[in-house]
Write an enzyme that holds these catalytic residues in place. Structure first.
Site, PDB file in Angstrom:
ATOM      1  N   CYS A   1      52.813  26.527  29.160  1.00  0.00           N
ATOM      2  CA  CYS A   1      52.687  26.274  30.381  1.00  0.00           C
ATOM      3  C   CYS A   1      53.974  27.125  31.151  1.00  0.00           C
ATOM      4  O   CYS A   1      55.054  26.659  30.831  1.00  0.00           O
ATOM      5  CB  CYS A   1      52.839  25.047  31.163  1.00  0.00           C
ATOM      6  SG  CYS A   1      52.534  24.733  32.828  1.00  0.00           S
TER       7      CYS A   1
ATOM      8  N   CYS B   1      28.649  63.993  41.268  1.00  0.00           N
ATOM      9  CA  CYS B   1      29.558  63.101  42.333  1.00  0.00           C
ATOM     10  C   CYS B   1      30.929  63.772  42.029  1.00  0.00           C
ATOM     11  O   CYS B   1      31.844  63.560  42.601  1.00  0.00           O
ATOM     12  CB  CYS B   1      29.569  61.711  41.867  1.00  0.00           C
ATOM     13  SG  CYS B   1      30.203  61.430  40.221  1.00  0.00           S
TER      14      CYS B   1
END
Length: 424
Positions: free
Chosen positions: A135, A345
């Site tokens: 943590c 494109c």
């Protein structure tokens, strides 16, 4: 259907899908709902001395129309009394005896504290322990969590303390907020850990509000770094699992964590060496029933390949993962564009022209229509054009035989530095 049962360091589970220690495993009610949905196991939200949480705990990164590409939290460990959690663990295990319950633990760096909590949680019938050395926020400032996980000597010492009294397998959960996670994984193994789990969340600040200038999230105008997870962290976590799986100095099973949202993600973790996986963000985003698709997808995948057990795919990619110096310099691929499916494109041309190797030409045909042609002699096979192309399979990366034998950088350098036999 294939056999999805796993055995992680002696911990049996009906399938490889566990919920990670996090908000989804905060209570017996939630874990029971998860087991009813089909999860094979759950790592209970980290137990320890109850803390006080803040509100405004979560934030998410939404990218290009995708919700929750990344997720940030500043929530701490359980804020519920230990005796309440232990009672619910006992009740949940009694109701679901064939499902896996792991107790995630975090206490002050004291041998006595570790001994006490291990005995308490094992008394209610957990299948294993996970030591939260990962943590990164709140608890680290108090000398716990990643404050331990960033120092191999502390990882080894506190793992040893737990192993002195533990009667169930011990998993050590590691922080990614470190230069090289292999060193702490090795320390866990040296301390007697039966397995490691990785990764915990990554230090992060999700963003800043451009109107108020407050951090996102903020608590009454103040912010703090949090833990980052979700789909965006998967490549980072996958590398760390793979590196530890191929390290002979570690040699213990791995529970893979980080950005797992689908059965395909899970299979990738298994292939690079994880025995099972843990999921958090995807469950928070979509609910517990996503595990149904994960189980079905994994079953179909294994059946399609004729593989009898999920255990048979664990680590199959490990031998193919190495250091850059072992890659074949004479392997060559080039891009080939299917102009019949091309939608003009121009993304591939611009990407190559502006940011890569200028090897895609715009060539008019006899009708005047512009066709995109790759000068293969100049193409370095970087894959960029195929990555930016919005049309699936319009650009194919094709292997070209060079006629040269395989040669790695390490082999090349060794040959260059080898003493000349004529001169001795």
């Amino acid at each position: 259907m294939a056999d999805l049962r796993i055995n992680l360091a002696g911990i049996e589970s009906p399938n490889p899908f566990w919920l990670a220690s996090a908000p989804p495993t905060n209570s017996g009610y939630q874990v029971m709902r998860a087991f009813e949905a089909g999860w094979g196991g759950a790592v209970w939200k980290t137990l320890g001395e109850p803390i006080i949480n803040v509100t405004s705990r979560f934030a998410a990164l939404h990218y290009n129309g995708q919700r929750v590409a990344g997720f940030n939290n500043i929530e701490l460990i359980t804020d519920r009394p230990l005796d309440v959690n232990l009672k619910e663990i006992y009740e949940t295990k009694k109701r679901f005896p064939n499902h896996t319950i792991i107790a995630s633990l975090m206490v002050e760096p004291s041998q006595k504290k570790w001994h006490e909590i291990v005995k308490q949680v094992e008394a209610v019938g957990v299948d294993g322990l996970e030591l939260n050395f990962g943590c990164p926020h709140g608890m680290a400032e108090r000398g716990m969590g990643s404050a331990v996980g960033q120092q191999p000597d502390l990882v080894r010492q506190q793992t040893e303390w737990v192993k002195e009294v533990a009667q169930t397998p011990v998993i050590v959960k590691l922080t990614p907020n470190i230069t090289d996670i292999r060193y702490t994984a090795r320390a866990a193994a040296q301390g007697g850990a039966d397995a490691v789990s990785m990764i915990n969340t990554i230090n992060s600040l999700m963003g800043v509000d451009l109107d108020s200038w407050n951090t996102i999230p903020h608590v009454d105008g103040k912010g703090a770094h949090g833990g980052y997870c979700g789909p965006a962290v998967k490549p980072i976590a996958l590398n760390m699992v793979a590196e530890c799986a191929r390290d002979p100095l570690i040699g213990i099973p791995i529970s893979g964590i980080g950005g797992i949202s689908t059965w395909k993600d899970a299979v990738e973790y298994l292939l690079v060496g994880a025995t099972g996986v843990q999921v958090c963000t995807a469950a928070m985003h979509h609910g517990f029933r996503i595990v149904e698709d994960m189980i079905d997808g994994l079953n179909h995948y294994l059946d399609a390949k004729g593989i009898a057990s999920v255990r048979d795919i664990v680590g199959k990619t490990v031998e193919r993962y190495s250091d850059w110096g072992h890659l074949n310099l004479n392997y060559k691929i080039v891009a080939r564009i299917d102009n019949d499916t091309c939608i003009s494109c121009n993304k591939c041309h611009i990407a190559c022209e502006d940011t890569s190797h200028q090897c895609i030409e715009r060539v008019p045909d006899e009708t005047g229509k512009v066709r995109l042609i790759v000068r293969e002699e100049d193409c370095v096979g970087c894959n960029l054009c195929s990555i930016v192309c919005p049309v699936e399979d319009c650009i194919e990366m094709v292997e070209i035989r060079t006629g040269e034998p395989p040669l790695t950088w390490n082999e090349r350098q060794a040959a260059l530095t080898k003493p000349d036999s004529k001169t001795g």
